[in-house]
Design a protein around this motif. Structure first.
Motif, short mmCIF file in Angstrom:
data_model
loop_
_atom_site.label_atom_id
_atom_site.label_comp_id
_atom_site.label_asym_id
_atom_site.label_seq_id
_atom_site.Cartn_x
_atom_site.Cartn_y
_atom_site.Cartn_z
N PHE A 103 53.89 -75.43 69.67
CA PHE A 103 54.47 -76.72 70.67
C PHE A 103 56.12 -76.19 70.82
CE2 PHE A 103 55.24 -77.66 66.15
CZ PHE A 103 56.52 -78.10 66.24
N LEU A 104 56.50 -76.79 71.99
CA LEU A 104 58.00 -76.66 72.77
C LEU A 104 58.84 -77.93 72.33
CD1 LEU A 104 59.75 -74.91 74.12
CD2 LEU A 104 58.88 -76.03 76.29
N VAL A 105 59.98 -77.47 71.87
CA VAL A 105 60.87 -78.68 71.82
C VAL A 105 62.28 -78.24 72.54
CG1 VAL A 105 62.59 -79.78 70.29
CG2 VAL A 105 60.24 -79.08 69.57
N VAL A 106 62.60 -79.24 73.34
CA VAL A 106 63.98 -78.97 74.02
C VAL A 106 65.06 -79.64 73.39
CG1 VAL A 106 65.00 -79.26 76.38
CG2 VAL A 106 62.58 -78.86 76.28
N ALA A 107 66.06 -78.57 72.91
CA ALA A 107 67.38 -79.23 72.59
C ALA A 107 68.24 -79.68 73.58
CB ALA A 107 67.89 -78.15 71.66
N VAL A 150 58.67 -73.73 69.15
CA VAL A 150 59.64 -72.85 70.05
C VAL A 150 60.81 -73.90 70.42
CG1 VAL A 150 59.99 -71.70 72.19
CG2 VAL A 150 58.05 -71.21 70.64
N ILE A 151 61.87 -73.67 70.20
CA ILE A 151 63.15 -74.73 70.59
C ILE A 151 63.82 -73.55 71.69
CG2 ILE A 151 64.94 -76.17 69.85
CD1 ILE A 151 63.90 -75.80 66.94
N GLN A 189 60.52 -69.30 77.43
CA GLN A 189 60.17 -70.15 76.30
C GLN A 189 58.92 -70.64 76.37
OE1 GLN A 189 62.61 -69.93 73.76
NE2 GLN A 189 63.33 -68.29 75.10
N GLU A 190 58.70 -71.35 77.47
CA GLU A 190 57.20 -71.98 77.41
C GLU A 190 56.11 -71.02 77.06
OE1 GLU A 190 57.37 -73.52 81.35
OE2 GLU A 190 58.67 -75.31 80.84
N ASP A 191 56.48 -69.67 77.48
CA ASP A 191 55.45 -68.60 77.40
C ASP A 191 55.29 -68.35 76.06
OD1 ASP A 191 53.70 -66.54 78.24
OD2 ASP A 191 55.22 -65.50 77.44
N ASP A 248 65.54 -70.67 70.67
CA ASP A 248 66.17 -70.08 71.75
C ASP A 248 66.04 -68.44 71.58
OD1 ASP A 248 66.84 -71.21 74.13
OD2 ASP A 248 68.99 -70.04 73.84
N ALA A 249 64.88 -68.01 71.19
CA ALA A 249 64.60 -66.64 70.72
C ALA A 249 64.21 -65.78 72.10
CB ALA A 249 63.12 -66.65 69.85
N SER A 250 64.70 -64.63 71.73
CA SER A 250 64.76 -63.67 73.04
C SER A 250 63.67 -62.89 72.98
CB SER A 250 65.70 -62.35 72.62
OG SER A 250 66.91 -62.96 72.31
#
Length: 321
Positions: free
Chosen positions: A283-287, A251-252, A272-274, A162-164
């Motif tokens: 790759f993207l992970v959704v928590a 990327v979570i 976040q997708e970007d 969940d990075a800024s």
């Protein structure tokens, strides 16, 4: 309840909450002297000053190092659960940036380049195994990306939690908020009495949480906010911290949103997708059902992403040979 509340402090500027704190009245009697608890880990000399480092797991395993968000430190960064989940298969390390937690403070102005240089010195002094995987949470994600930019040979993979992103932090509104917050901290520091906490706290607050409100720590929080305003203009644009080539990247993002998601939720999701496109191996992970403090609320998803990154690194090594 207080611990959960404090865990969310300063993770993102809008949630810092210091503006709502009631600083101690300078006319009030001096509080009892506060003795900080012992450091959970060890104090490592990086050349005349010390940084606090706490590692778990086999030293021969890949090193996973956590870069916490603004104002966060080892005892209340929320990383402890994720660290315990990762330690069985990697060397999981948390550390305190200068002035936070148990690390020695540095007077004067600081930059993010100074912070990553400190981390570089810590890794060298402790001889941590490199290249390593850096897990950056919230604004710590920017520092993780900057470290990969400054010391690419020392980084095997990144996990951004969940990075800024740059468009979130480097706007006139965000800068104005930071300025106001710095003024609030200054006002509180002027009322500080000795080395104890600058805000009245209940007597049963755990000592490692009290550390967050010590004058030197709050001065460092201000210092870190001001460091954001010293980021070069060229780095304030989207992808200003650079892309990552084919570096393994996870990327979570948080899955908890308003129902239905509001415009702010949708914008965060897009950002976040970007971030996941920064690397060709991203790759993207959704928590799911998790808010911003993902390492604390859902450590398993962080551990799973780290394991996936380590597996990808090992597979790449096999392919190269």
């Amino acid at each position: 309840m207080l611990r959960a509340c404090l865990l969310s402090l300063a993770l993102i500027p809008a949630n810092l909450g210091l503006a709502n704190l009631v600083f101690a009245d300078e006319s009030a009697p001096s509080p009892p002297a506060f003795v900080p608890p012992p450091a959970p880990g060890e104090l490592v000399d990086i050349g005349g000053r010390r940084l606090h480092l706490d590692c778990k797991g086999d030293a021969a395993a890949p090193t996973v190092l956590f870069e916490a968000g603004l104002s966060q430190y080892t005892a209340h960064s929320g990383f402890s659960k994720a660290q315990d989940a990762i330690a069985p298969f990697a060397r999981a390390c948390t550390y305190d940036r200068a002035g936070l937690g148990w690390s020695d403070p540095v007077p004067g102005a600081r930059t993010q380049q100074d912070m990553v240089a400190d981390l570089h010195a810590l890794i060298a002094a402790k001889k941590l195994r490199t290249p390593l995987v850096i897990v950056g949470h919230s604004v710590g994600g920017l520092l993780a990306r900057l470290y990969a930019r400054e010391y690419p040979d020392e980084v095997a993979g990144l996990v951004l939690v969940d990075a800024s992103p740059e468009p979130y932090l480097f706007t006139p509104g965000a800068a104005q908020f930071r300025t106001g917050l710095a003024a609030e901290i200054d006002a509180g520091l002027k009322k500080a009495q000795g080395d104890g906490p600058v805000v009245p706290l209940p007597a049963d607050v755990e000592p490692d949480i009290v550390v967050a409100f010590l004058p030197r720590v709050l001065a460092t929080v201000k210092q870190e906010y001001e460091a954001l305003d010293r980021v070069p203009a060229a780095m304030r644009q989207a992808h200003g911290y650079g892309t990552l080539g084919d570096l393994p990247l996870a990327v979570i993002r948080r899955g908890k949103t308003e129902t239905p998601p509001n415009a702010e939720d949708l914008q965060w999701r897009e950002w976040q997708e970007d971030l996941a496109t920064l690397s060709t191996h991203g790759f993207l992970v959704v928590a799911e059902n998790t808010g911003h403090v993902i390492p604390y609320e859902n450590p398993a998803v962080v551990a799973g992403a780290v394991r996936r990154i380590i597996d990808e690194i090992r597979l790449d090594e096999v392919r190269k040979h």
